[in-house]
Every structure is written in C-alpha cells, then in structure tokens.
Design a protein around this motif. Structure first.
Motif, PDB file in Angstrom:
ATOM      1  N   SER A 101       0.850  -1.202   0.000  1.00  0.00           N
ATOM      2  CA  SER A 101       0.000   0.000   0.000  1.00  0.00           C
ATOM      3  C   SER A 101       0.879   1.243   0.000  1.00  0.00           C
ATOM      4  O   SER A 101       1.819   1.336   0.798  1.00  0.00           O
ATOM      5  N   ILE A 102       0.540   2.214  -0.938  1.00  0.00           N
ATOM      6  CA  ILE A 102       1.318   3.455  -1.060  1.00  0.00           C
ATOM      7  C   ILE A 102       0.346   4.634  -1.045  1.00  0.00           C
ATOM      8  O   ILE A 102      -0.565   4.710  -1.878  1.00  0.00           O
ATOM      9  N   ILE A 160       8.362  -7.053   4.695  1.00  0.00           N
ATOM     10  CA  ILE A 160       9.015  -5.753   4.716  1.00  0.00           C
ATOM     11  C   ILE A 160       8.941  -5.126   3.335  1.00  0.00           C
ATOM     12  O   ILE A 160       8.776  -5.815   2.325  1.00  0.00           O
ATOM     13  N   VAL A 161       9.060  -3.784   3.287  1.00  0.00           N
ATOM     14  CA  VAL A 161       9.071  -3.062   2.020  1.00  0.00           C
ATOM     15  C   VAL A 161      10.517  -2.847   1.594  1.00  0.00           C
ATOM     16  O   VAL A 161      11.335  -2.341   2.374  1.00  0.00           O
ATOM     17  N   ASN A 187       6.918   6.826   1.427  1.00  0.00           N
ATOM     18  CA  ASN A 187       6.223   5.969   2.382  1.00  0.00           C
ATOM     19  C   ASN A 187       5.496   4.840   1.666  1.00  0.00           C
ATOM     20  O   ASN A 187       4.916   5.039   0.586  1.00  0.00           O
ATOM     21  N   ALA A 188       5.523   3.646   2.275  1.00  0.00           N
ATOM     22  CA  ALA A 188       4.775   2.485   1.773  1.00  0.00           C
ATOM     23  C   ALA A 188       4.617   1.504   2.919  1.00  0.00           C
ATOM     24  O   ALA A 188       5.457   1.449   3.836  1.00  0.00           O
ATOM     25  N   THR A 189       3.555   0.710   2.913  1.00  0.00           N
ATOM     26  CA  THR A 189       3.329  -0.294   3.956  1.00  0.00           C
ATOM     27  C   THR A 189       2.944  -1.619   3.313  1.00  0.00           C
ATOM     28  O   THR A 189       2.535  -1.675   2.151  1.00  0.00           O
ATOM     29  N   THR A 190       3.105  -2.702   4.094  1.00  0.00           N
ATOM     30  CA  THR A 190       2.737  -4.037   3.625  1.00  0.00           C
ATOM     31  C   THR A 190       2.081  -4.801   4.757  1.00  0.00           C
ATOM     32  O   THR A 190       2.367  -4.554   5.941  1.00  0.00           O
ATOM     33  N   GLY A 248      12.259  -0.927   4.538  1.00  0.00           N
ATOM     34  CA  GLY A 248      11.466  -0.330   5.592  1.00  0.00           C
ATOM     35  C   GLY A 248      10.292   0.446   5.022  1.00  0.00           C
ATOM     36  O   GLY A 248      10.194   0.683   3.815  1.00  0.00           O
ATOM     37  N   ASN A 249       9.384   0.862   5.919  1.00  0.00           N
ATOM     38  CA  ASN A 249       8.186   1.586   5.475  1.00  0.00           C
ATOM     39  C   ASN A 249       8.497   2.985   4.970  1.00  0.00           C
ATOM     40  O   ASN A 249       7.680   3.596   4.285  1.00  0.00           O
ATOM     41  N   GLN A 250       9.654   3.525   5.331  1.00  0.00           N
ATOM     42  CA  GLN A 250      10.071   4.845   4.855  1.00  0.00           C
ATOM     43  C   GLN A 250      11.430   4.742   4.189  1.00  0.00           C
ATOM     44  O   GLN A 250      12.289   3.965   4.610  1.00  0.00           O
ATOM     45  N   PHE A 251      11.593   5.549   3.157  1.00  0.00           N
ATOM     46  CA  PHE A 251      12.877   5.628   2.456  1.00  0.00           C
ATOM     47  C   PHE A 251      13.172   7.097   2.153  1.00  0.00           C
ATOM     48  O   PHE A 251      12.380   7.767   1.484  1.00  0.00           O
ATOM     49  N   THR A 252      14.260   7.598   2.696  1.00  0.00           N
ATOM     50  CA  THR A 252      14.692   8.963   2.416  1.00  0.00           C
ATOM     51  C   THR A 252      15.705   8.922   1.291  1.00  0.00           C
ATOM     52  O   THR A 252      16.769   8.304   1.415  1.00  0.00           O
TER      53      THR A 252
END
Length: 709
Positions: free
Chosen positions: A410-411, A434-435, A427-430, A450-454
C-alpha cells in the motif's frame, strides 16, 4: 624353566641392544604396531578406540610386559576415561589395566608381572573403550598405542616420544647432559623442546612428573631460545611476562607472571632456564624460569627432567606406536529452505562425522531419509524436520521448511512534488514482511528497506520503486513513485545600511509572487526605520518558496568631538568612533586612520564622513610650528621669522633672545614677524632663542632657530 630363562636373556639383550648400546652380536628387530580406528562418538556412550590391530615382532621375542594407550591430543581431564571392555576383562583375567587421569593413559599389563604374548595384547587393545561423561562433548581425541619399553608418551602428529625422568634436585645443565645420553630404540634423547600446544599438553600437563625442558635465555637476557635437540638456536620468546612469541612456531606456555628473572640472594644472577611448573601452581603444565640450581626444596625445586626422542639426524624409523581417533560427532551446519505458497523444498545438513539421518520428530519418530540433502513432500504450511549425526539421537537439530504467503503493498502517494534540490521521504506499507526500495522497475539491488525511504539529494525528476517482500515472496509488481522537481524563486540575501535617524526601503526583488515578511507585511516592498535582520518568504505559482534575508545595519552620523595638535601631528577624535568613518584635512584624500603627520603651520580644516554617505562633519584647527631658520637678505624669500597661525591667538606672545639672553624682539598679534634687526641694526648670523606662550593658562614653549646671512 630353561626356556623361560633363555627368553628372558634374549629379551634383556634386545633391550640393551636398542636402549643403551649396539655392541652385542645378537640382533633383535624391534616390534611394530599398526592399528585402524576412526570412530564416531555419541555422548555418554562407550566406543572402542581401535580395530584390526597388528603387532609384528622378532620370532625370538613373542611377548612383552605392558602396552600403553594414551589420549595424546584433545584430552579433558575429569571427563575422558579409557578402560578395558567388561566382557574382555572377565574372559581374560591375566590382563589387567590401570588408568592414570593425570596422564590420560591406560596401562595394560599382568598383575603378576608375567610377560604377555603380543597376540593377547592385540585382542586387549581392540577391547579398549573410550568414555566421556559430558552430555555435550566436543572435539577430536587422538590415541597413541605404544608397545615399546618404558612408560613413554607418544605424539602421533610429529612421531616423537616423551619421557619423564625423576631426579630430585638435578641442575638444568646436568639434566641437559643426562638427556643427551639417553636413547630409545636408537632415537637420540634431548631435553624436550615444546613448540605447540598439543606437545606442551602431552609432555607437560599429562606427564607423570614435572621438570626441566630445553629453553634458556642465558645467552641474552630476555631472548628465550631452544638450546637442545633439532630446534637448537631457535628463538621462541622475547621479553619478560609481557613479552611476545616469535617465528617460526609462535608458541610459548609460560605460567602466570612468567618469565620474570627473579633475583634472590640464593640466585644472584637471576633465572635463565625453563622448567615445567609443579602441579597446583598456576596453569597445569605451564612453564616458569629458574636458576640453574632451581629454588630450595618446595614448589620450585627441580624434581626431574623431560626427555624428547625424535627428529634428530640419523634417528632410525620406528613403528613402536600406532594412532587412532574418535570424533565427537554433531550436526555442524544446516541449511533451511523456504518458498512462496505450497510445494516441496530441499533441506541440507552436515555432520562432523558420519551420515546425516532425517526424522520427523525431535526424539524417536520415523527415519525419513539418510544423506546430507533431504527433499520434503509437498507442503502447504511451515514444517520442521530434524537432522541427526550418525546414530547419535542426542545430536538432532531442527531444520525448518518455511511456506511464505505473498504480501500486499500500500502506497499513499505515487506522485510527490519537490521544490529545488533536496531529499524526499517516501512511504509504503505491507501486510506481511518488509518493504524494499529500488531505483529501477525490475532487477537491480535493494537500495533501502522499511516503510520509509529517504532519497539521496534529487536534482531532476526521478522515479523510485517499492516492493513488498515476505521472506523472498514479493508482491506481483513493483510500484513506481514519481518525484517531480520544480524550480523555487531565485532570491539573494542582502546587506544594507540604515543612516541614524532615517528610514530605508527593503525590496523582495521579484514581482508577481506571494510575499510574507518577518514584519507580517505581504507586499513586495516595505519601509523600515530600525536596524536588524529581516526575512521575506517568496512563493511562486508551484507553491515553491524561497526565503531572502536582509541584514540592516545602522550607521551613526559622524561628528568631530575635538582635535589634538602636537607640533606637526594631528589626531581627529569623533564623538563616537566607528570603523566605517573616514578622515581628511583640508582638501586632502580621506583615509581610515584619524592620525595625520607633517601638517604645516597655519589654519586648517578637519573632516569626518561615513563611508556609505550617512553624513559628514568638519572643524577648523591651528598648527603653530616655529621655523628652524630664516635668511633676512632682502631677496623677498624667507626674509622674516614668523610663526604661521599666531594671528589666530590674540593673547599669544613670542619673546626672542640672543645667545646672551638679551631680549631682541617680542611678537604678538600686532607684530607677527621679526626682520633680524635690533633697533634697525642688522644682527649677525647666529642662533637665537624664543619663548612662546599662547595665553596666560598655557605653558611656555621654548626653542631656538638660526639666522643665516
């Protein structure tokens, strides 16, 4: 009786022939022994150490008094035991055994002292069992089986023999010489040189006694060398207790705080010889340094020496010992497997020794397969199997076949604006796992998880891709997230000057934008009357903003406080000195310094101004400099002596005297110069003196000048 006596004589001749001299004419071949044994050990079981033992011997020598079996490497005192099998013990009453825990050695012999045929010893050796009391033993045990004369220890790794010789109070030099006189079946003896841990363990901790070995630093203090046997001249240690081992072996077995070269009245030259420490003193089998005589009776008193046989030039090749091994088996590695959704998997396991058996239960259960790789039936859920080393049920290790579900990703936003350059947090979730983040739609490597990527700094439109991963089971397609880069307004910070008591206009610099000043105003331009830092946020049609900073510095108005004149030097003092003030005199150039030099006598004007045009001030001042000479020769040049500027001081007076103190003339506001005469008579060329007083409150100024003709 005659046959037994003849046998003893022959055996004695054999011993003498190989242990001490070769002067007898009767030659008896030494016996040889070979043995097979490479067994697997399961915890707390009894395992025989050898099979197919063969002893060959001279026809004239068919028996011997004893056989020794020693755990030559890996021995754990208190856990390892060697013993004769109970069945053999009961069926062969003539052969008995004793086990020495300190040496890890089993002796097979006749309690009556009778000689035992080699054939009987072959059967006895095959009946010797090893046992370890630990529920989790580890490592490998090597066994040396020795049939030679005497209670010697044998190390299979190097083929050397080790003998402890008791000799209470023997000196090191005496022990060295005595060891060199000993032989063992033609092998030349020497004080032992222990160059590895297994050797130090066997000849030290497992020896029946402790004593001298062949190490010394008598040649050079702190440089320990082996000085006996094949290693003669080899350095093995540099320094005292905090020293270091050296090439080629990089091994030493010093006891705690040794070597220390302890100097005492009874050993004034210190300690220079290596000795295996008595039991109970520090580490078992470790070394300490002693003087040649050793210490007085006590823990450090010499009690014997260790002789090593083997490795010397000309040594014969003997086969008086055989070696076997037992390995404490266990599962050393496993490789589980996983897959997405139902199916079969291949599990792997490796045993330290023996085959791998696969079971469906941690205990008992059904044997499913034998081998390192096991392929499961079709599974729809995660299932655990158990790998066992050989027949050791206690060694079973769980190996899991994992069935993983496919995750859903999910994004919240797939398009993200970015003003200018910078980083963006995606941001993304599963629902499972893991993402993982990628920079390409397929293949490539994971750049973040991870759910966040910078992101790193982005300078242009960029696309990243998110993928859900549940133990290598991934969502169907990677999802793209697009970053759109917009250009923010281009602004430049400024610095400006506000003149004291005035106002100034500040300008955001760009038109047609939205503005927000730090003052709360929202116009392109604002008027300010106080110094400070002002900011304005400028926002364009893409909602990209830039902030401009304007530093407003107030400049004070320049004003002259006073002017200090000292002869031809002038200092202009402002009321409030500032670094941004400049100074000038008359029509001269402005300068940052307020000091001026070589100013001529007369009336002058001092100026002060702000470098940014925030005002200017001026003030007149007078410089009085009496001339050093004058030439009254009527050539219309320098004919009179006059102090320029004196006219501006109506109360001033100047009295002129000759060298004899006679008053010649008085100058003042009505009489400003002197022509060099006295009552109209020209005075001669000479030096004359003056006394000048500006007013009644000022001090007198004295000096002299020259009249030149």
């Amino acid at each position: 009786m005659i046959n037994r006596t003849l046998h003893i004589v022959i055996l004695l001749l054999f011993f003498l022939n190989y242990s001490y001299s070769n002067n007898f004419s009767i030659y008896i071949d030494p016996p040889t022994i070979t043995a097979e044994g490479d067994a697997v050990y399961c915890p707390q079981t009894y395992v025989k150490i050898a099979k197919n033992v063969i002893i060959t011997h001279d026809p004239s020598e068919t028996s011997t008094d004893a056989v020794y079996i020693q755990i030559s490497s890996g021995y754990v005192n208190g856990q390892d035991i060697l013993q004769l099998n109970n069945t053999f013990d009961s069926t062969h009453p003539l052969i008995t055994s004793t086990f020495s825990p300190s040496e890890g050695k089993l002796k097979l012999f006749s309690s009556s002292g009778a000689l035992i045929p080699y054939e009987d010893f072959e059967e006895a050796i095959k009946s010797v069992e090893f046992y370890n009391s630990s529920p989790n033993p580890s490592g490998t045990r090597s066994f040396s089986i020795s049939i030679g004369i005497g209670n010697l220890s044998y190390l299979p790794r190097n083929g050397h023999y080790y003998e402890y010789v008791p000799a209470l109070g023997i000196k090191w030099t005496e022990a060295r010489d005595a060891a060199a006189l000993r032989t063992y079946y033609g092998l030349q003896g020497y004080l032992a040189t222990l160059t590895a841990q297994d050797e130090a363990q066997l000849a030290g901790a497992q020896a029946p006694g402790t004593g001298w070995i062949g190490g010394s630093d008598a040649e050079t203090e702190g440089t320990w060398k082996w000085v006996t046997g094949p290693e003669t001249g080899t350095t093995f240690w540099i320094g005292t207790a905090n020293g270091n081992t050296t090439a080629p072996d990089y091994f030493a077995n010093w006891n705690n705080n040794e070597p220390n070269n302890n100097i005492q009245p009874f050993k004034p030259t210190g300690e220079h010889y290596a000795h295996i420490t008595a039991p109970g003193i520090g580490k078992p089998g470790a070394w300490n340094d002693l003087s040649n005589d050793g210490d007085p009776p006590g823990n450090y008193h010499p009690k014997g020496y260790i002789v090593e046989y083997g490795g010397m030039p000309g040594d014969p090749v003997l086969q008086l010992s055989a070696s076997t091994t037992i390995t404490m088996t266990k599962i050393t590695s496993t490789t589980p497997a996983s897959r997405c959704q139902s199916g079969s998997l291949t599990l792997q396991a490796t045993a330290l020794k023996g085959e791998v058996n696969w079971y469906d239960s941690p205990t008992a259960g059904t044997l499913l397969y034998t081998g390192n790789s096991f392929t499961t039936p079709i599974l729809s859920s995660t299932t655990t199997y158990y790998a066992q080393a050989a027949d050791c049920s206690s060694s079973r290790v769980a190996v899991t076949a994992t069935i993983n579900d496919i995750p859903t990703l999910s994004i919240p936003k797939t398009t993200i604006p970015l003003c200018g350059t910078g980083t963006v947090t995606l941001n993304a979730t599963t629902d499972l796992g893991i993402v993982n983040w990628y920079n390409q739609p397929s293949g490539g490597t994971i750049i973040a998880s991870g759910n966040q990527f910078t992101t790193p700094v982005i300078t242009q439109n960029t696309t990243y891709y998110a993928e859900a991963n549940n133990n290598d089971c991934t969502s169907n397609n990677r999802t793209a997230i697009n970053i759109i880069v917009y250009t923010p307004p281009s602004v430049n910070d400024e610095e400006t000057i506000l003149c004291q008591g005035s106002s100034s206009e500040l300008n955001a610099g760009l038109s047609g934008m939205r503005y927000l000043w730090s003052t709360g105003e929202n116009t392109q331009k604002i008027t300010i009357t106080t110094p400070g830092m002002y900011t304005v946020t400028v926002t364009n049609e893409n909602n990209c903003s830039s902030t401009k900073t304007i530093i407003v510095t107030e400049h004070l108005l320049p004003e002259i406080d006073y002017i200090e004149v000292k002869e031809a030097s002038v200092l202009i003092f402002p009321k409030q000195p500032q670094a941004y003030f400049e100074y000038a005199i008359d029509e001269g150039n402005f300068q940052t310094s307020n000091a001026f030099f070589d100013i001529p006598s007369g009336l002058h004007t001092a100026y002060i101004r702000d470098i940014t045009a925030c005002g200017q001030d001026n003030k007149n001042f007078i410089v009085l400099i009496p001339p050093k000479f004058f030439t009254p020769n009527n050539d219309s040049y320098n004919d009179r002596w006059e102090i320029n500027g004196l006219i501006y001081y109506p109360k001033a007076s100047v009295h002129i005297f000759d060298r004899y103190g006679k008053l010649i003339s008085i100058l003042h506001a009505q009489n400003l110069s002197w022509d060099g005469t006295y009552h109209q008579t020209m005075l001669p060329a000479d030096d004359y003196w003056y006394v000048m007083k500006i007013d009644e409150n000022s001090p007198e100024i004295r000096g002299h000048f020259s009249l030149k003709r």
